[in-house]
Design a protein around this motif. Sequence first.
Motif, mmCIF file in Angstrom:
data_model
loop_
_atom_site.group_PDB
_atom_site.id
_atom_site.type_symbol
_atom_site.label_atom_id
_atom_site.label_comp_id
_atom_site.label_asym_id
_atom_site.label_seq_id
_atom_site.Cartn_x
_atom_site.Cartn_y
_atom_site.Cartn_z
ATOM 1 N N ALA A 136 4.861 10.001 -6.961
ATOM 2 C CA ALA A 136 5.767 10.489 -7.740
ATOM 3 C C ALA A 136 5.034 10.794 -9.221
ATOM 4 C CB ALA A 136 6.705 9.326 -7.697
ATOM 5 N N PHE A 137 4.152 9.986 -9.694
ATOM 6 C CA PHE A 137 3.534 10.499 -10.829
ATOM 7 C C PHE A 137 3.216 11.746 -10.848
ATOM 8 C CE2 PHE A 137 -0.309 10.227 -13.654
ATOM 9 C CZ PHE A 137 0.451 10.176 -14.897
ATOM 10 N N HIS A 138 2.367 12.161 -10.008
ATOM 11 C CA HIS A 138 1.704 13.553 -9.595
ATOM 12 C C HIS A 138 2.995 14.505 -9.786
ATOM 13 C CE1 HIS A 138 -2.104 15.512 -7.715
ATOM 14 N NE2 HIS A 138 -1.812 15.882 -9.035
ATOM 15 N N PHE A 139 3.790 14.163 -9.051
ATOM 16 C CA PHE A 139 5.055 15.281 -8.926
ATOM 17 C C PHE A 139 5.709 15.529 -10.043
ATOM 18 C CE2 PHE A 139 9.511 16.256 -8.045
ATOM 19 C CZ PHE A 139 9.556 17.235 -7.089
ATOM 20 N N ALA A 163 0.847 -1.044 -0.133
ATOM 21 C CA ALA A 163 0.018 0.119 0.202
ATOM 22 C C ALA A 163 0.795 1.277 0.002
ATOM 23 C CB ALA A 163 -0.925 -0.032 1.233
ATOM 24 N N LEU A 164 1.916 1.190 0.911
ATOM 25 C CA LEU A 164 2.769 2.303 0.799
ATOM 26 C C LEU A 164 3.493 2.687 -0.362
ATOM 27 C CD1 LEU A 164 4.164 2.253 4.287
ATOM 28 C CD2 LEU A 164 2.442 3.494 3.796
ATOM 29 N N ALA A 165 4.011 1.652 -1.085
ATOM 30 C CA ALA A 165 4.629 1.532 -2.475
ATOM 31 C C ALA A 165 3.905 2.426 -3.393
ATOM 32 C CB ALA A 165 5.212 0.291 -2.773
ATOM 33 N N CYS A 166 2.469 1.839 -3.418
ATOM 34 C CA CYS A 166 1.479 2.212 -4.498
ATOM 35 C C CYS A 166 1.232 3.784 -4.192
ATOM 36 C CB CYS A 166 0.060 1.613 -4.288
ATOM 37 S SG CYS A 166 0.241 -0.054 -4.844
ATOM 38 N N ALA A 167 1.096 4.138 -2.800
ATOM 39 C CA ALA A 167 1.043 5.465 -2.479
ATOM 40 C C ALA A 167 2.073 6.491 -3.231
ATOM 41 C CB ALA A 167 1.135 5.736 -1.096
ATOM 42 N N HIS A 168 3.327 5.838 -2.953
ATOM 43 C CA HIS A 168 4.550 6.690 -3.470
ATOM 44 C C HIS A 168 4.575 6.764 -4.879
ATOM 45 C CE1 HIS A 168 6.475 4.926 0.553
ATOM 46 N NE2 HIS A 168 5.510 5.929 0.849
ATOM 47 N N LEU A 169 3.983 5.700 -5.650
ATOM 48 C CA LEU A 169 3.976 5.610 -7.112
ATOM 49 C C LEU A 169 3.050 6.727 -7.369
ATOM 50 C CD1 LEU A 169 4.101 1.825 -8.148
ATOM 51 C CD2 LEU A 169 6.017 3.618 -8.521
ATOM 52 N N VAL A 170 1.880 6.926 -6.943
ATOM 53 C CA VAL A 170 0.853 7.725 -7.197
ATOM 54 C C VAL A 170 1.586 9.167 -6.966
ATOM 55 C CG1 VAL A 170 -1.285 8.898 -6.699
ATOM 56 C CG2 VAL A 170 -0.923 6.268 -6.732
#
Lengths: 67, 488
Positions: free
Chosen positions: B461-464, B452-459
Motif C-alpha cells: 500500500a505504501f509503494h502504491f 506476515a500478510l498484513a505487513c506485506a499489504h502495508l508495504v
Amino acid sequence: MIPPVFLILLVGFGLAASAVGAIYWAARNGQFRELDRGARSIFDEGEPVGQPTDQVFRKRVRAPKAS
Amino acid sequence: MSATLQTTVAKPSASTEAEGEVVQRVEVDASCRIPVLFFFSSAICWLLLGSLFGFLASWKMHNPGILDDWSWLTWGRVRVAHLNMVAYGWASQAGIGTGLWLMSRLCRAPLRAPGVTVVAGIFWNIGVTVGIVGILAGHSQSIEWLEFPAYATPLLFVAYALIGIWAVLMFVNRRPGHVYVSQWYLLAAFLWFPWLYGTANVLMQAFPLKGVTYGAVNWWYAHNVLGLWFTPIGLASAYYMIPKVIGRPVHSYYLSALGFWTLALFYSWNGMHHLIGGPFPIWLITASVVASFMMLIPVLTVAINHHMTMRGHFGLLASSPTLRFTVFGAMVYTLVSLQGVTMAIPVWNKITHFTHYTVGHAHLGMYGFFTMTMFGAMYYIVPRLVGCEWRSPLMIKWHFWLSAYGIIFMVASLSLGGFLQGSYLLDKDYTFKQIVEGTLGFLQLRSVSGIALACAHLVFAFHFVLMLLRLGRKGGEATYFNSPETGA
C-alpha cells in the motif's frame, strides 16, 4: 403473475442459449482457426514476440539516461 | 511458436515503425487511468481493513475474550465483515480494475466515458460500506457469501450493472481482429456475476425459496462466485501477463480455448458438493461430485499451458515482479483446484468438512491464487497508468516473500490442524473440548502468518501511494520498463 422462479429459469435458459450462440459465432467467425495467430494477437511491432516487457529486478544492464 | 528470447531491455526507439500501436496503447492507458486507479486504490484500502478484521477474527479464535465487550466486535460479526471486505471490497474491485484495463487493451479500444465507471465505483464502495456497517451492527443475513443486509444489495447491483454494461460495450465496440482467450474469460465473468448475484438475491431475499432449494441456491451462488467471477478474471490476467512479460505466445492456444469452454460447461454444477452428507437429494450431490471431477479438464489444460509457456524462461522470475506474482498465482490455481477436487470425494469430505481445513482451502484459492494474480497485474498496470516506474525493487521483494511465506504457513497450519480436528471429531474417545484445545497451536500459527500478510499489504500500500503521488522512478516511456542499476 408468473412466479419469480420461472422468470429466473427463463433468464437462465436465455443465458445458456447465448453461450451456445457465442460458441457458434466463434466457430463461424474463424476464432478456432489459425490458432497460432490467435496466440500471437497480443503482440505487435511495438512489443514483439521475443521481447520481455517487465524487468524491474533486472541487474547488470545499465538504465538508459532518464529523459 | 518457440521464439528466441532477446535478453536486451526494451528501448523506446524500437517503436518507430509501430507508431500506431504505441499511440493506441497510450490512448487505452489514458482512458483507463482514472477509473482503474480508483478501483485499485479503493481495493487496497479494503485490503488493509480486511486484513485487520481477518487478524482480529483469527486472534479471537485462540483468545476469545479480546475486544468482546462491544457487540459490534464479537467474533460472529468480525469474521463475516472480514470475508465481505476482502471478497467485495478488495478482490472484486481489484478484479474490476484489472478487467477494465485488460478488456480495453485487448479490444484495442479506449474506455468510453470513463467517468461513468468511476461513478459506479463510488456507488459500489458506498454499497460495501453500508453492507459492512450493517453486518457489524448485527443485520447480517445468515447466507454464506451473501451476508450483506438486504438494504445494501440494490446499491451493489446497480453499481455493478453499470460496470458490467461498460465492459460489454467495450467488447462490442472492439477493433476488428482476433478475440483473445483473456477476452473470453473477462466477457464471461462480467456477464456471469450479475446473473449469479441477481438470481441468488431474488431467490433468497426478495422471494425466498423454501427448504432444500434454499440451500442449493446458496451454494450454487457461493461456489460460483469463486469459479465464475474471481477465477476467470484471475485466469484472464495470467493468460495475458505470462506470455506478455516473457515475450512468448501461449504454448497451445487450442488448450486455452478448450480450458475456457470446459470451465463454462462444468463449473456451475460444482456448488452442491458443499452439501455432501446434508439432508439433500443425493442425485444432486452425486452430479456435483462428478462435475467436480470434470473440472480436472479445464484445470489441467491451464496448468499444462502455463507451464509449457514458461518452460525455459523460469529465469525471468528473477527480474519481473509481475511474472513472479502471476506465476505463483497460476501454480496455486492448479494446486487449489486439485485440492478442491479431492475435497469433493465423500470419504475425504467426511473428515475435512466443517473443519479449519476448508478455511485453509478458501484462503489458498482467494489469496494464493486470486490475490497474488491481482498483485501481479497491478505491478504491470499501475506504471503504465501513472507514467513512472515502481520505486523500490526491495519493497516489491518484501511484499512478495511476506505474502508467499504468509499464505504458505497459513494454509499449512490450517490444513494440518483441520485434518487432525476432523479426524478426532470422528473418534468417540475424544471430547469436543480436547479437540478444540488441540487446534489452538495451529490457530496461533495462523495468526502469526496473518501478521506476515498484513505487513506485506502495508508495504504494498505504501509503494502504491508513492506511485499515485508519482514518486516512482522516472525515465523512458511508461509502456517500457527501464532497468534499475541495482536490483537490491
